[in-house]
Motif scaffolding. Sequence first.
Motif, PDB file in Angstrom:
ATOM      1  N   THR A 166      37.457  50.668  31.026  1.00 56.06           N
ATOM      2  CA  THR A 166      37.271  51.468  29.729  1.00 56.06           C
ATOM      3  C   THR A 166      38.073  52.610  29.643  1.00 56.06           C
ATOM      4  N   ASP A 167      38.494  52.905  28.391  1.00 58.30           N
ATOM      5  CA  ASP A 167      39.226  54.186  28.514  1.00 58.30           C
ATOM      6  C   ASP A 167      38.326  55.365  27.871  1.00 58.30           C
ATOM      7  N   LEU A 168      37.064  55.296  28.197  1.00 57.35           N
ATOM      8  CA  LEU A 168      35.971  56.185  27.873  1.00 57.35           C
ATOM      9  C   LEU A 168      35.834  57.034  29.225  1.00 57.35           C
ATOM     10  N   CYS A 169      35.331  58.194  29.215  1.00 60.88           N
ATOM     11  CA  CYS A 169      35.062  59.052  30.441  1.00 60.88           C
ATOM     12  C   CYS A 169      33.894  60.029  30.353  1.00 60.88           C
ATOM     13  N   ASN A 170      33.471  60.357  31.359  1.00 60.66           N
ATOM     14  CA  ASN A 170      32.125  60.975  31.232  1.00 60.66           C
ATOM     15  C   ASN A 170      32.332  62.547  31.350  1.00 60.66           C
ATOM     16  N   ILE A 171      33.704  62.921  31.603  1.00 60.11           N
ATOM     17  CA  ILE A 171      33.945  64.505  31.741  1.00 60.11           C
ATOM     18  C   ILE A 171      35.338  64.678  30.793  1.00 60.11           C
ATOM     19  N   LEU A 185      33.888  53.700  36.543  1.00 57.25           N
ATOM     20  CA  LEU A 185      32.476  53.529  36.839  1.00 57.25           C
ATOM     21  C   LEU A 185      31.532  54.033  35.457  1.00 57.25           C
ATOM     22  N   PHE A 186      32.243  54.570  34.346  1.00 58.02           N
ATOM     23  CA  PHE A 186      31.457  54.641  33.236  1.00 58.02           C
ATOM     24  C   PHE A 186      31.311  53.293  32.613  1.00 58.02           C
ATOM     25  N   HIS A 187      31.712  52.185  33.032  1.00 57.85           N
ATOM     26  CA  HIS A 187      31.483  50.693  32.855  1.00 57.85           C
ATOM     27  C   HIS A 187      30.447  50.338  33.733  1.00 57.85           C
ATOM     28  N   GLY A 204      36.765  51.889  24.016  1.00 55.62           N
ATOM     29  CA  GLY A 204      35.912  50.899  24.065  1.00 55.62           C
ATOM     30  C   GLY A 204      35.807  50.562  25.354  1.00 55.62           C
ATOM     31  N   ARG A 205      35.049  49.463  25.673  1.00 55.54           N
ATOM     32  CA  ARG A 205      34.672  49.043  26.931  1.00 55.54           C
ATOM     33  C   ARG A 205      35.304  47.314  27.041  1.00 55.54           C
ATOM     34  N   MET A 206      35.818  46.909  28.218  1.00 52.46           N
ATOM     35  CA  MET A 206      36.316  45.570  28.490  1.00 52.46           C
ATOM     36  C   MET A 206      34.791  44.609  28.293  1.00 52.46           C
ATOM     37  N   SER A 207      35.220  43.502  27.643  1.00 53.58           N
ATOM     38  CA  SER A 207      33.857  42.810  27.426  1.00 53.58           C
ATOM     39  C   SER A 207      34.173  41.838  28.756  1.00 53.58           C
ATOM     40  N   GLU A 208      32.773  41.045  29.270  1.00 48.30           N
ATOM     41  CA  GLU A 208      32.583  40.144  30.260  1.00 48.30           C
ATOM     42  C   GLU A 208      33.561  39.005  30.023  1.00 48.30           C
ATOM     43  N   GLU A 209      33.717  38.449  28.835  1.00 50.82           N
ATOM     44  CA  GLU A 209      34.764  37.422  28.673  1.00 50.82           C
ATOM     45  C   GLU A 209      36.136  37.794  28.935  1.00 50.82           C
ATOM     46  N   THR A 210      36.555  39.018  28.529  1.00 46.59           N
ATOM     47  CA  THR A 210      38.098  39.479  28.901  1.00 46.59           C
ATOM     48  C   THR A 210      38.089  39.323  30.543  1.00 46.59           C
ATOM     49  N   PHE A 211      37.391  40.080  31.004  1.00 45.21           N
ATOM     50  CA  PHE A 211      37.075  40.206  32.519  1.00 45.21           C
ATOM     51  C   PHE A 211      37.193  38.903  33.366  1.00 45.21           C
ATOM     52  N   ALA A 212      36.582  37.875  32.828  1.00 49.27           N
ATOM     53  CA  ALA A 212      36.465  36.530  33.259  1.00 49.27           C
ATOM     54  C   ALA A 212      37.896  35.964  33.278  1.00 49.27           C
ATOM     55  N   ARG A 213      38.344  35.987  32.026  1.00 47.67           N
ATOM     56  CA  ARG A 213      39.634  35.468  31.837  1.00 47.67           C
ATOM     57  C   ARG A 213      40.742  36.033  32.760  1.00 47.67           C
ATOM     58  N   ILE A 214      40.735  37.196  33.054  1.00 46.37           N
ATOM     59  CA  ILE A 214      41.578  37.960  33.911  1.00 46.37           C
ATOM     60  C   ILE A 214      41.292  37.466  35.461  1.00 46.37           C
ATOM     61  N   LEU A 215      40.237  37.034  35.945  1.00 45.44           N
ATOM     62  CA  LEU A 215      39.763  36.768  37.237  1.00 45.44           C
ATOM     63  C   LEU A 215      40.347  35.249  37.396  1.00 45.44           C
ATOM     64  N   ASP A 216      39.940  34.564  36.026  1.00 46.93           N
ATOM     65  CA  ASP A 216      40.500  33.031  36.329  1.00 46.93           C
ATOM     66  C   ASP A 216      41.756  32.969  36.422  1.00 46.93           C
ATOM     67  N   GLY A 217      42.666  33.746  35.776  1.00 50.01           N
ATOM     68  CA  GLY A 217      43.930  33.823  35.760  1.00 50.01           C
ATOM     69  C   GLY A 217      44.622  34.151  37.206  1.00 50.01           C
ATOM     70  N   VAL A 218      44.187  35.324  37.821  1.00 47.64           N
ATOM     71  CA  VAL A 218      44.554  35.986  38.994  1.00 47.64           C
ATOM     72  C   VAL A 218      44.321  34.949  40.248  1.00 47.64           C
ATOM     73  N   GLN A 219      43.214  34.145  40.078  1.00 48.56           N
ATOM     74  CA  GLN A 219      42.881  33.266  41.249  1.00 48.56           C
ATOM     75  C   GLN A 219      43.732  32.231  41.166  1.00 48.56           C
ATOM     76  N   GLN A 220      44.429  31.795  40.203  1.00 47.36           N
ATOM     77  CA  GLN A 220      45.405  30.801  39.995  1.00 47.36           C
ATOM     78  C   GLN A 220      46.778  30.936  41.016  1.00 47.36           C
TER      79      GLN A 220
END
Length: 417
Positions: A61-66, A113-115, A81-97
Amino acid sequence: MNSKPTLWGEVDEQGRLIFPAELVAEFGLEAGATFRLKATENRIQMHRPVTHLKKVYIEPTDLCNIACRTCIRNGWDESLGRMSEETFARILDGVQQMSPIPTIFFGGLGEPLFHKHTVEWIARAKAIGARVELITNGTMLTEKRSRQIIEAGLDTIWVSIDGATPESYADVRLGAELPKVIANLARFRRLRRPDHRPTPEIGVAFVAMARNIDDLPEVLRIGRSVGAQYFSVSNVLPYTEYMQPEMLYTRTLRDITYMSSPWQAKLSLPRMDINEITQNAFMQALQSGYNVNFAGNSLGGATDVCNFIEGGTMSIGWDGGVSPCWPLMHTHTSYLHGKPRQSRRHVVGNVNEQSVLNIWMDEEYLTYRQKIQSFAFAPCTFCGGCDLSEANDEDCFGNEFPACGGCLWAQGVIQCP
């Protein structure tokens, strides 16, 4: 004290250099890889092949608590905004290749940790065999969350501490309390499983400026008291006009061009005790205008090295946009030579549309990384004499967007963990 074994290369009868297996794996020296060489007086420096992805920065996220005086959000008008679960899943799928799997660093330009899913994502990244790091302001390290992070298997946690007293810390990090952060870190240290080298390892990041530089020795002491093994110090980059007096490198930028000349007189200094006897002479020598070499390492002249490219990294924003580095993740304004400078965001692809591997190996992106390694940009960081230095759109050498000649990271003035 244990030290790493000496590694040796070998030249075969055809004049080809053979590397030890450890270096082949560490630097991605697979068959067909090409890398830049730079010859100095007594050594040959080899740059990491631009095809080798070593680390992926993920911005949950580019949000912050302070709110902080030093924050980039003080100089931009970007979507939050905050990263979606779908976007992270795409990253993880790509990285493990990829083999080996690159390090995953949860950071970016907000508080990870604000996410609500960051801790879960750490565990999932560890499950595919990645080394995982995180940077945080430390205010949200509750006992429950600390236990979850440790259980998730995080390798290294970086905590930003920009002051050594409650007053100086709160003067920079508005809305945060130093005693609470120190208590959170001390508890985090105790909660780790007993080991010769317990994990997660702890690092402390400090942003130096006129108002807090005298606190640095005490910040180092605080870090040691909570078990920190790593310390990273950066200069401040002023994102607002009122932060310009906090810069500690105005003379440094002026001297870079003068000390870059191959005809500039050279001064070679040895290691020595820096104390009340030597400090005055030592500091005057450093500021003498000579091209200073300290214990075999040059301290003068232009650096012209992008550690993001040299380190084999990519940065992925919360929306899935891939940028070559942190500074190009978001459009923002900073100040250079007393003038506002706009840096436009540079996105080379989006993981929601292409795989991580396809983006990384895209021919245009490869060519861009090769160009950055050569760093044939105008010297805007220490010149700033024309209007072109006020943005990263183009420079007087004919380079088009993104023109990186005004990047203070490339001159070693600003750095990230």
